[in-house]
Design a protein around this motif. Structure first.
Motif, mmCIF file in Angstrom:
data_model
loop_
_atom_site.group_PDB
_atom_site.id
_atom_site.type_symbol
_atom_site.label_atom_id
_atom_site.label_comp_id
_atom_site.label_asym_id
_atom_site.label_seq_id
_atom_site.Cartn_x
_atom_site.Cartn_y
_atom_site.Cartn_z
ATOM 1 N N ARG A 131 0.847 -1.194 0.000
ATOM 2 C CA ARG A 131 0.000 0.000 0.000
ATOM 3 C C ARG A 131 0.884 1.246 0.000
ATOM 4 O O ARG A 131 1.675 1.456 0.929
ATOM 5 C CB ARG A 131 -0.923 -0.001 1.212
ATOM 6 C CG ARG A 131 -1.895 -1.171 1.245
ATOM 7 C CD ARG A 131 -2.845 -1.065 2.436
ATOM 8 N NE ARG A 131 -2.126 -1.006 3.700
ATOM 9 C CZ ARG A 131 -1.667 -2.065 4.363
ATOM 10 N NH1 ARG A 131 -1.846 -3.280 3.854
ATOM 11 N NH2 ARG A 131 -1.029 -1.923 5.511
ATOM 12 N N ILE A 132 0.731 2.057 -1.033
ATOM 13 C CA ILE A 132 1.519 3.273 -1.183
ATOM 14 C C ILE A 132 0.568 4.466 -1.236
ATOM 15 O O ILE A 132 -0.385 4.471 -2.027
ATOM 16 C CB ILE A 132 2.371 3.253 -2.467
ATOM 17 C CG1 ILE A 132 3.170 1.942 -2.579
ATOM 18 C CG2 ILE A 132 3.278 4.479 -2.509
ATOM 19 C CD1 ILE A 132 4.231 1.750 -1.542
ATOM 20 N N ALA A 133 0.830 5.465 -0.423
ATOM 21 C CA ALA A 133 0.047 6.702 -0.453
ATOM 22 C C ALA A 133 0.912 7.837 -0.984
ATOM 23 O O ALA A 133 2.094 7.940 -0.653
ATOM 24 C CB ALA A 133 -0.478 7.047 0.944
ATOM 25 N N VAL A 134 0.313 8.674 -1.800
ATOM 26 C CA VAL A 134 0.993 9.847 -2.349
ATOM 27 C C VAL A 134 0.158 11.070 -1.998
ATOM 28 O O VAL A 134 -1.025 11.136 -2.338
ATOM 29 C CB VAL A 134 1.158 9.745 -3.878
ATOM 30 C CG1 VAL A 134 1.836 10.999 -4.422
ATOM 31 C CG2 VAL A 134 1.950 8.499 -4.260
ATOM 32 N N VAL A 135 0.757 12.004 -1.322
ATOM 33 C CA VAL A 135 0.069 13.244 -0.955
ATOM 34 C C VAL A 135 0.504 14.330 -1.932
ATOM 35 O O VAL A 135 1.669 14.706 -1.977
ATOM 36 C CB VAL A 135 0.400 13.664 0.487
ATOM 37 C CG1 VAL A 135 -0.337 14.953 0.857
ATOM 38 C CG2 VAL A 135 0.052 12.548 1.460
ATOM 39 N N GLY A 136 -0.431 14.809 -2.719
ATOM 40 C CA GLY A 136 -0.119 15.799 -3.740
ATOM 41 C C GLY A 136 -0.346 15.241 -5.126
ATOM 42 O O GLY A 136 -0.001 14.089 -5.411
ATOM 43 N N ALA A 137 -0.938 16.045 -5.995
ATOM 44 C CA ALA A 137 -1.313 15.577 -7.328
ATOM 45 C C ALA A 137 -0.718 16.482 -8.399
ATOM 46 O O ALA A 137 -1.423 17.019 -9.256
ATOM 47 C CB ALA A 137 -2.834 15.516 -7.454
ATOM 48 N N GLY A 138 0.596 16.646 -8.345
ATOM 49 C CA GLY A 138 1.306 17.394 -9.365
ATOM 50 C C GLY A 138 2.122 16.463 -10.234
ATOM 51 O O GLY A 138 1.896 15.252 -10.277
ATOM 52 N N GLN A 139 3.105 17.020 -10.919
ATOM 53 C CA GLN A 139 3.945 16.261 -11.833
ATOM 54 C C GLN A 139 4.551 15.036 -11.150
ATOM 55 O O GLN A 139 4.427 13.910 -11.635
ATOM 56 C CB GLN A 139 5.056 17.159 -12.373
ATOM 57 C CG GLN A 139 6.122 16.452 -13.198
ATOM 58 C CD GLN A 139 5.702 16.199 -14.619
ATOM 59 O OE1 GLN A 139 5.070 17.033 -15.233
ATOM 60 N NE2 GLN A 139 6.068 15.055 -15.166
ATOM 61 N N ALA A 140 5.228 15.235 -10.020
ATOM 62 C CA ALA A 140 5.967 14.141 -9.398
ATOM 63 C C ALA A 140 5.045 13.114 -8.763
ATOM 64 O O ALA A 140 5.203 11.901 -8.961
ATOM 65 C CB ALA A 140 6.937 14.696 -8.354
ATOM 66 N N GLY A 141 4.074 13.580 -7.977
ATOM 67 C CA GLY A 141 3.214 12.652 -7.259
ATOM 68 C C GLY A 141 2.397 11.768 -8.181
ATOM 69 O O GLY A 141 2.318 10.546 -7.993
#
Length: 414
Positions: free
Chosen positions: A8-18
């Protein structure tokens, strides 16, 4: 046969990198991906522009390999940058063209991130549309095997400690204004899309970048003003129409040839202008949230460059590529704080430090770098290498990082 559990991987932020990391993990398989985004795709499209995001060939190759370069046939491909030195108002003292080995392109982040958000959900990822505070981040991190914070320069970036040894400045070096416009003329329409760069010593820089926005092809004018200079006149954040009026007035004084090309220009939309000032900074990659919970920073959460060298989106894309490879290579082993630090250090050594150094040099223009720009006006090979150092900043260390390196390189010229 032993079957590895889904991680399970969470990513906070929805820009280029995330989003690039999230989509890459879904493509790799074996990961349950959750992205926390502050805005829905429709809200992103209906909002204000976020950057100028000129992306060079190496970063575009990363997107292309991941199947994420969705606008190659629509976004203008830029191979040339026309550079002009303006030592005093209305005077063109040095002119040359920098040619890129691979075309660059700029896609409005509203277009790109909105579509990537939709694509992530289409491919089975989960998106939670909400604001996240520190307590919420701690809860999210406790529920996932790894949490990556790619939240840019927002509140959560503040949990990552500034790395003083790697941060070259403690204050903004430029006041920034950007405008997306339709109807901008070209000096030579038959030459195809070209970027333009004007340097006005003691005042600032202007960069024009052909781009793709919500309403089609456009041009972006990035206004880099030295604090307190005549170019520094947008602190009241005027709307796009008033911003354009002021820009025209300043161009008429300093760059009359450019002002003529903007005579019929108009803002692309109500959200097509952007203002700000940022301090270039490098932050430490791991934040401890207590209870043995650590999170890993990504992109401009950790490395913030002034846009004078166009490193922002490129650095984010390269960081996402490095992180994705490291996560997949980790297999089923735990994502420890030591591992997190190692991931960033590897990316720093391979790529990020070069972009930071290049940007710091362009902001301060030491004498040896001035000599390179002067030589670029006489030697096409110098101009080409300079252009491609923007695209691949690791070359900075080989020829621009010190006076003796510049002297040695310039000494090879006929």
């Amino acid at each position: 046969m032993e079957v590895c559990a889904v991680r399970r991987i969470a990513v906070v932020g929805a820009g280029q990198a995330g989003l690039q990391v999230g989509l890459g993990l879904l493509g790799a398989g074996g990961y349950e991906v959750t992205v926390v985004a502050a805005r829905t795709p429709d809200q992103v499209r209906g909002g204000r522009v976020m950057s100028t995001q000129a992306m060079f060939g190496p970063a575009l190759r990363v997107e292309r390999a991941a199947g994420l370069d969705l606008w190659e046939g629509e976004a203008p491909g830029v191979r040339s940058v026309d550079a002009v030195l303006v030592p005093e108002p209305g005077v063109r003292a040095l002119e040359f063209t920098m040619t890129l080995d691979e075309p660059a392109q700029s896609v409005d982040q509203r277009v790109k991130t909105a579509r990537w958000l939709e694509l992530l959900e289409e491919r089975g990822g989960r998106v939670e549309y909400r604001e996240l505070d520190l307590a919420g981040l701690r809860e999210l991190a406790a529920a996932n095997d790894l949490t990556v914070v790619a939240a840019g320069r927002g509140e959560l970036a503040g949990i990552f400690e500034r790395d003083a040894a790697r941060s070259p400045f403690d204050a903004p070096q430029r006041r920034l204004a950007a405008l997306y416009a339709h109807g901008v003329g070209a000096p030579d329409p038959a030459a195809g899309p070209r970027a333009r760069m004007h340097a006005v010593p003691g005042v600032g820089e202007l960069y024009l970048q052909p781009a793709l926005t919500l309403s089609g092809p456009c041009d972006i004018l990035l206004w880099e003003a030295l604090p307190g200079s005549p170019f520094d006149c947008f602190a009241d954040r005027p709307d796009g129409g008033e911003q354009l009026i002021r820009m025209r007035e300043l161009m008429a004084r300093y760059l009359p040839w450019e002002a003529e090309l903007w005579a019929a220009a108009e803002p692309t939309d109500a959200g097509g202008s952007l203002y700000g000032a940022l301090t270039p900074v490098v932050r430490r990659p791991v934040a401890e949230l207590g209870g043995g919970i650590s999170v890993l920073g990504l992109g401009d959460t950790l490395v913030v460059n002034d846009p004078i060298t166009g490193q922002g989106a490129n650095s984010a894309a390269r960081a996402a590529e490095a992180y994705l490879r490291a996560i997949v290579d980790r297999g089923d082993r735990p994502f420890t704080a030591a591992w997190m630090n190692g991931v960033f250090e590897d990316h720093w050594e391979r790529h990020a430090r070069h972009g930071v150094a290049l940007t710091a040099a362009l902001l301060t223009m030491p004498g040896h770098l001035q000599a390179v720009f002067a030589a670029a006006g006489e030697h096409e090979a110098v101009a080409r290498r300079l252009a491609n150092t923007y695209a691949e900043p690791s070359d900075y260390a080989a020829w621009l990082a010190a006076p003796e390196l510049v002297d040695a390189y310039l000494g090879t010229l006929g």
